[in-house]
Design an enzyme around this catalytic site. Structure first.
Site, PDB file in Angstrom:
ATOM      1  N   TYR A   1      -2.127   0.096   9.868  1.00  0.00           N
ATOM      2  CA  TYR A   1      -2.298  -0.543   8.561  1.00  0.00           C
ATOM      3  C   TYR A   1      -1.025  -0.424   7.737  1.00  0.00           C
ATOM      4  O   TYR A   1      -0.488  -1.411   7.231  1.00  0.00           O
ATOM      5  CB  TYR A   1      -3.481   0.089   7.821  1.00  0.00           C
ATOM      6  CG  TYR A   1      -3.568  -0.298   6.365  1.00  0.00           C
ATOM      7  CD1 TYR A   1      -3.717  -1.634   5.989  1.00  0.00           C
ATOM      8  CD2 TYR A   1      -3.496   0.667   5.364  1.00  0.00           C
ATOM      9  CE1 TYR A   1      -3.783  -1.996   4.648  1.00  0.00           C
ATOM     10  CE2 TYR A   1      -3.575   0.315   4.032  1.00  0.00           C
ATOM     11  CZ  TYR A   1      -3.717  -1.014   3.671  1.00  0.00           C
ATOM     12  OH  TYR A   1      -3.775  -1.366   2.348  1.00  0.00           O
TER      13      TYR A   1
ATOM     14  N   THR B   1       0.813  -1.209   0.000  1.00  0.00           N
ATOM     15  CA  THR B   1       0.000   0.000   0.000  1.00  0.00           C
ATOM     16  C   THR B   1       0.848   1.262   0.000  1.00  0.00           C
ATOM     17  O   THR B   1       1.963   1.286   0.541  1.00  0.00           O
ATOM     18  CB  THR B   1      -0.907   0.024   1.246  1.00  0.00           C
ATOM     19  OG1 THR B   1      -1.546   1.304   1.367  1.00  0.00           O
ATOM     20  CG2 THR B   1      -0.104  -0.213   2.519  1.00  0.00           C
TER      21      THR B   1
END
Length: 332
Positions: free
Chosen positions: A141, A117
């Site tokens: 995350y 990501t």
């Protein structure tokens, strides 16, 4: 030989499966169906229901299907949730990935493609960010994904396995043939939320923060069509199969749109006005993050769907399809 796709019943994973099956690949999907849907998995591939952390199951799949490559999508992806429940993210995105990598090494898997990501970059400026930028994730995350990137690099240095890491920017749209799309009712993707609001599935939608240092005060993101994203995965897998070195690439178009611009595009494409509420910022959201995509383009990646209105149109068509399939879900 075959390819194992973890999370292949989810949004991006199901599109990857379609891409591979269309190319004539032998594919096995492993998904626990927590957020995925068995009906999204193409009929040409084998679906195994289970967890990537189940070493016995993964080892059995690798041995019985002669898996030579793994494309790993399974994990948790919601930034605000990661702030509220970090242990879930370190379990699903880091610990489980560690167990999957261990099974891959033990089973003699040659190539490992990892879904990462842009959140690994943290707070960056308005200019496109390159892969060699400082990595400073601000959310659990992003940190959980970065830890997995580090693990892959260390494992590849110690074992005969090559890897590809793809850092996603904002994925949207649906399969151009309408075979798959974002189907999770409570999904937090901006375009998904906006088209659901246009269709009346939500009474209103929220914009989190309008005081960012961006042209209109709302967050700027690089939106990439899911079909272009999975094509980049296929290209990177081919690179590794041809003897290419392990590499990390950004997946985006190199151009950003603000939240307000996306909402305006959804209203224009659908022809529907809908209520939008502006609220405070969410923790862990950078003002802007846009991909520097020179590295993946140097491998031959040529996007086919670099058009925000087209991305929105496909997402809208898919949402209307879900209305028919699900007999029009109630307002969330």
């Amino acid at each position: 030989m075959a390819i194992l796709v973890t999370g292949g019943a989810g949004y991006i994973g199901s599109h990857m499966v379609l891409h591979l099956a269309d190319a004539g690949e032998n594919v096995v999907v492993l998904d626990n169906l927590t957020t995925g849907f068995s009906w999204l998995v193409d009929h040409r591939v084998k679906l195994v229901e289970g967890n990537v952390a189940d070493a016995e199951l993964v080892s059995k799949i690798i041995a019985e299907n002669e898996i030579d490559s793994i494309i790993h999508f399974a994990g948790s992806i919601i930034v605000p949730e990661s702030v509220e429940n970090p242990l879930k993210y370190y379990k699903n995105n880091t610990a489980n990935t560690r167990d999957l990598i261990a099974a891959a090494v033990a089973g003699g898997v040659k190539h490992f493609i990892f879904s990462s990501t842009a959140a690994v970059y943290g707070m960056v400026g308005l200019e496109p960010v390159a892969e060699d930028a400082i990595l400073s994730p601000v959310s659990p995350y992003g940190r959980s994904k970065l830890m997995s990137e580090w693990m892959l690099a260390d494992v590849a240095a110690a074992h005969p396995i090559t890897y590809g890491v793809l850092r996603y920017f904002n994925v949207a749209g649906a399969d151009p043939q309408m075979r798959s799309g974002q189907s999770t009712a409570g999904a937090t993707h901006l375009i998904k939320v906006a088209v659901q609001t246009a269709l009346g599935h939500r009474e209103t939608m929220s914009v989190f923060g309008d005081d960012y240092p961006t042209p209109d005060g709302t967050c700027v993101r690089d939106y990439i069509h899911v079909a272009d994203l999975v094509a980049a995965h296929g290209l990177l897998l081919g690179h590794l199969r041809d003897g290419g070195e392990s590499t990390t690439v950004n997946c985006g178009y190199g151009r950003g749109f603000s939240v307000d611009e996306v909402i305006s595009t959804v209203k224009s494409v659908t022809g529907i006005d809908f209520p939008v509420e502006h609220g405070p910022r969410r923790p862990g959201d950078p003002a802007s993050i846009v991909a520097g995509a020179d590295r993946i383009k140097a491998l031959g990646w040529v996007p086919k769907h670099d058009d925000l209105a087209g991305i929105v149109e496909m997402a809208y068509k898919w949402e209307k399809y879900l209305d028919t399939r699900n007999d029009r879900p109630s307002i969330l």
